[in-house]
Every structure is written in C-alpha cells, then in structure tokens.
Design a protein around this motif. Sequence first.
Motif, PDB file in Angstrom:
ATOM      1  N   LEU A   1      31.410 -22.605 -31.643  1.00  0.00           N
ATOM      2  CA  LEU A   1      31.609 -21.890 -32.267  1.00  0.00           C
ATOM      3  C   LEU A   1      30.632 -20.432 -33.084  1.00  0.00           C
ATOM      4  O   LEU A   1      29.942 -21.473 -34.136  1.00  0.00           O
ATOM      5  N   ILE A   2      31.452 -19.901 -32.486  1.00  0.00           N
ATOM      6  CA  ILE A   2      30.015 -18.688 -33.600  1.00  0.00           C
ATOM      7  C   ILE A   2      30.665 -17.795 -34.008  1.00  0.00           C
ATOM      8  O   ILE A   2      31.863 -16.857 -33.765  1.00  0.00           O
ATOM      9  N   ILE A   3      30.515 -17.295 -35.240  1.00  0.00           N
ATOM     10  CA  ILE A   3      31.776 -17.032 -36.694  1.00  0.00           C
ATOM     11  C   ILE A   3      30.265 -15.808 -37.533  1.00  0.00           C
ATOM     12  O   ILE A   3      29.985 -15.793 -37.522  1.00  0.00           O
ATOM     13  N   PHE A   4      31.208 -14.452 -36.987  1.00  0.00           N
ATOM     14  CA  PHE A   4      30.475 -13.342 -37.337  1.00  0.00           C
ATOM     15  C   PHE A   4      31.134 -12.855 -38.588  1.00  0.00           C
ATOM     16  O   PHE A   4      32.415 -13.052 -38.956  1.00  0.00           O
ATOM     17  N   ASP A   5      30.198 -12.196 -39.443  1.00  0.00           N
ATOM     18  CA  ASP A   5      30.762 -11.955 -40.666  1.00  0.00           C
ATOM     19  C   ASP A   5      31.140 -10.239 -40.029  1.00  0.00           C
ATOM     20  O   ASP A   5      30.396 -10.128 -38.517  1.00  0.00           O
TER      21      ASP A   5
ATOM     22  N   ILE B   1      35.865 -15.059 -37.335  1.00  0.00           N
ATOM     23  CA  ILE B   1      35.310 -14.413 -38.366  1.00  0.00           C
ATOM     24  C   ILE B   1      35.703 -15.358 -40.203  1.00  0.00           C
ATOM     25  O   ILE B   1      36.246 -15.731 -39.797  1.00  0.00           O
ATOM     26  N   ALA B   2      34.583 -14.890 -39.789  1.00  0.00           N
ATOM     27  CA  ALA B   2      34.458 -15.401 -41.444  1.00  0.00           C
ATOM     28  C   ALA B   2      34.103 -14.625 -42.576  1.00  0.00           C
ATOM     29  O   ALA B   2      32.584 -14.021 -42.805  1.00  0.00           O
TER      30      ALA B   2
ATOM     31  N   ARG C   1      39.785 -11.265 -29.289  1.00  0.00           N
ATOM     32  CA  ARG C   1      38.400 -11.500 -29.107  1.00  0.00           C
ATOM     33  C   ARG C   1      37.751 -13.420 -29.990  1.00  0.00           C
ATOM     34  O   ARG C   1      37.691 -13.888 -30.246  1.00  0.00           O
ATOM     35  N   PHE C   2      38.644 -13.225 -31.274  1.00  0.00           N
ATOM     36  CA  PHE C   2      38.729 -14.336 -32.327  1.00  0.00           C
ATOM     37  C   PHE C   2      39.662 -15.140 -32.387  1.00  0.00           C
ATOM     38  O   PHE C   2      40.096 -15.158 -32.995  1.00  0.00           O
ATOM     39  N   VAL C   3      38.823 -16.463 -31.989  1.00  0.00           N
ATOM     40  CA  VAL C   3      40.386 -17.419 -32.445  1.00  0.00           C
ATOM     41  C   VAL C   3      40.800 -18.261 -33.548  1.00  0.00           C
ATOM     42  O   VAL C   3      41.536 -18.599 -34.161  1.00  0.00           O
ATOM     43  N   THR C   4      39.538 -17.677 -34.750  1.00  0.00           N
ATOM     44  CA  THR C   4      39.762 -18.255 -36.103  1.00  0.00           C
ATOM     45  C   THR C   4      39.028 -17.061 -36.344  1.00  0.00           C
ATOM     46  O   THR C   4      37.970 -16.566 -36.990  1.00  0.00           O
ATOM     47  N   ILE C   5      40.198 -16.752 -37.902  1.00  0.00           N
ATOM     48  CA  ILE C   5      39.872 -15.437 -38.580  1.00  0.00           C
ATOM     49  C   ILE C   5      40.175 -15.844 -40.167  1.00  0.00           C
ATOM     50  O   ILE C   5      41.458 -16.022 -40.622  1.00  0.00           O
ATOM     51  N   GLN C   6      39.121 -16.026 -40.864  1.00  0.00           N
ATOM     52  CA  GLN C   6      38.637 -16.372 -42.149  1.00  0.00           C
ATOM     53  C   GLN C   6      38.636 -15.340 -43.051  1.00  0.00           C
ATOM     54  O   GLN C   6      37.719 -14.667 -42.696  1.00  0.00           O
TER      55      GLN C   6
ATOM     56  N   ALA D   1      37.233 -22.746 -40.511  1.00  0.00           N
ATOM     57  CA  ALA D   1      37.164 -22.184 -38.862  1.00  0.00           C
ATOM     58  C   ALA D   1      37.041 -22.963 -38.111  1.00  0.00           C
ATOM     59  O   ALA D   1      37.596 -23.625 -37.159  1.00  0.00           O
ATOM     60  N   MET D   2      36.067 -23.858 -38.614  1.00  0.00           N
ATOM     61  CA  MET D   2      35.533 -25.607 -37.914  1.00  0.00           C
ATOM     62  C   MET D   2      36.615 -26.812 -37.699  1.00  0.00           C
ATOM     63  O   MET D   2      37.052 -26.891 -36.785  1.00  0.00           O
ATOM     64  N   SER D   3      38.003 -26.488 -38.802  1.00  0.00           N
ATOM     65  CA  SER D   3      39.199 -27.372 -38.929  1.00  0.00           C
ATOM     66  C   SER D   3      39.365 -26.695 -37.503  1.00  0.00           C
ATOM     67  O   SER D   3      40.668 -27.634 -36.731  1.00  0.00           O
ATOM     68  N   GLU D   4      39.869 -25.257 -37.573  1.00  0.00           N
ATOM     69  CA  GLU D   4      40.914 -25.295 -36.707  1.00  0.00           C
ATOM     70  C   GLU D   4      40.526 -25.002 -35.321  1.00  0.00           C
ATOM     71  O   GLU D   4      41.582 -25.174 -34.557  1.00  0.00           O
ATOM     72  N   THR D   5      39.197 -25.001 -35.554  1.00  0.00           N
ATOM     73  CA  THR D   5      39.231 -24.654 -33.931  1.00  0.00           C
ATOM     74  C   THR D   5      38.402 -26.478 -33.297  1.00  0.00           C
ATOM     75  O   THR D   5      38.016 -27.237 -31.641  1.00  0.00           O
ATOM     76  N   GLY D   6      37.889 -27.227 -33.970  1.00  0.00           N
ATOM     77  CA  GLY D   6      37.693 -28.914 -33.879  1.00  0.00           C
ATOM     78  C   GLY D   6      36.386 -28.610 -33.159  1.00  0.00           C
ATOM     79  O   GLY D   6      35.648 -29.706 -32.613  1.00  0.00           O
TER      80      GLY D   6
END
Length: 226
Positions: A3-7, A109-110, A130-135, A152-157
């Motif tokens: 999981l790669i999260i972008f600002d 995204i966070a 593009r983004f499967v989780t958006i916080q 985000a980790m909870s949503e994606t596992g």
Amino acid sequence: MYLIIFDVDGTLVDSQNTILHGLQVGFEAAGLPMPDRQTALSIVGRSLEEAFRDLVGPDHLEKAPLMAEAYRQSKISRRGQGLDIDPLYPGAREAIDRLHARDEVLLGIATGKAMRGVRHMQETHDLHDRFVTIQTADTSPSKPHPDMILRAMSETGVEPARTLMIGDTGFDMAMAKAAGVHALGVTWGYHDHARLAAEGADKIIHSFDELERALSDFLKYDEETV
C-alpha cells in the motif's frame, strides 16, 4: 500486496497559490493580518480549522471556525467558476500510472483536504480509478494523528511493514511513524529536508524521477518490472 499512500497538496499537486488565496480570505473574514508566505504555507497538511488555529495563536483561537468556513466557501465559489486549478507536479501523473499498473501495489490518499477537494483534484486530472482508499479531514483527526493511515490499512488489509506514506511535510512523516509505517519525504512541497528528517523520514527524494528507486528500497520489489 503493498500500500502506497500519497499526500495531495505539496506532494501530488502544486496548490500554494490557491491555498494562499483561501488563507487570505479567511484572515480578511476575521479582520486579522495575513502572516508572511513562508509562515502561511508551513501549516499545509493540517486540517483546515487546526491550520488556522496554528496560524492565529492563542489570542484568536475562537476565530478559527469562522476563518475555515470563509476559506471553504471561497473554494466552492471559485471551483464553480473554473478557478483554483492546481497543477500536478512534473512526473506525478506518470508515477501514479506506473504504480497503478502493478498488480502488487494498491494506491491510497491521506490528506488534510476535505473529500470535496480530493474529488475536484481527481476530476481535474482524470484520476478517478487510481486510488482504492481515500482518507480526508472529513472523517479523521488532523495530521500528524495516525488515524488516516490506520483506516487506509484497515480498508485494504495491508500490514504496516508493507505500507509507505509519501508526503512533503513533517506532519506526514510524523503521522507515518505514529502508524508504524515507512515514511518517504519529498522536498518539492512545503517543508524542507531538515524538517522532514527531524520528523522521521526514512528517506527523502527531490523529484519524481527518484521515486521508483526509493520504492524498490522500501518495498523490496524489482523496479525493472514496471
């Protein structure tokens, strides 16, 4: 799976001019003088009311909700007029597309933005899928609280060891460390190398050209298979 999260602001899009305009509207609504540019931009990444509280200090904390609402209404109005278009940083689109194409990578995204602002960014740059989780600040405490990454980790596992936060501020780095994930700082945004390092960045890069190599170091996949 990784999981790669972008600002967003200062990491994916160059939003300094539109942010400064919104802050100016907020300060004018409260009848307070606007701080200098560097000070004003130092709070990018924080949720809106928290950002105004940081800027006005203890003597004017009660004005922060008014200022935040003035900022929000200005954004809504200007976007409705086709204004406040924040460009992607050079290389951002290509990096997102390459990562999205990898079977073993999920993107998230966070951001201190509201969801409305994220949707505007997605529509402007055609990034809907593009983004499967958006916080966002709508549902989480302000950075550097780790809630956005934990959600985000909870949503994606995806576990912390396989999660990486990419951001341009110390708030992003501190949030990543609080969540127990890798932290990658970028210097083209709002905080400098020294602050990113002080807040816990595991690695710092200076352009999107360096991203793939940095990710292969963190996440242990072969960048040549992109």
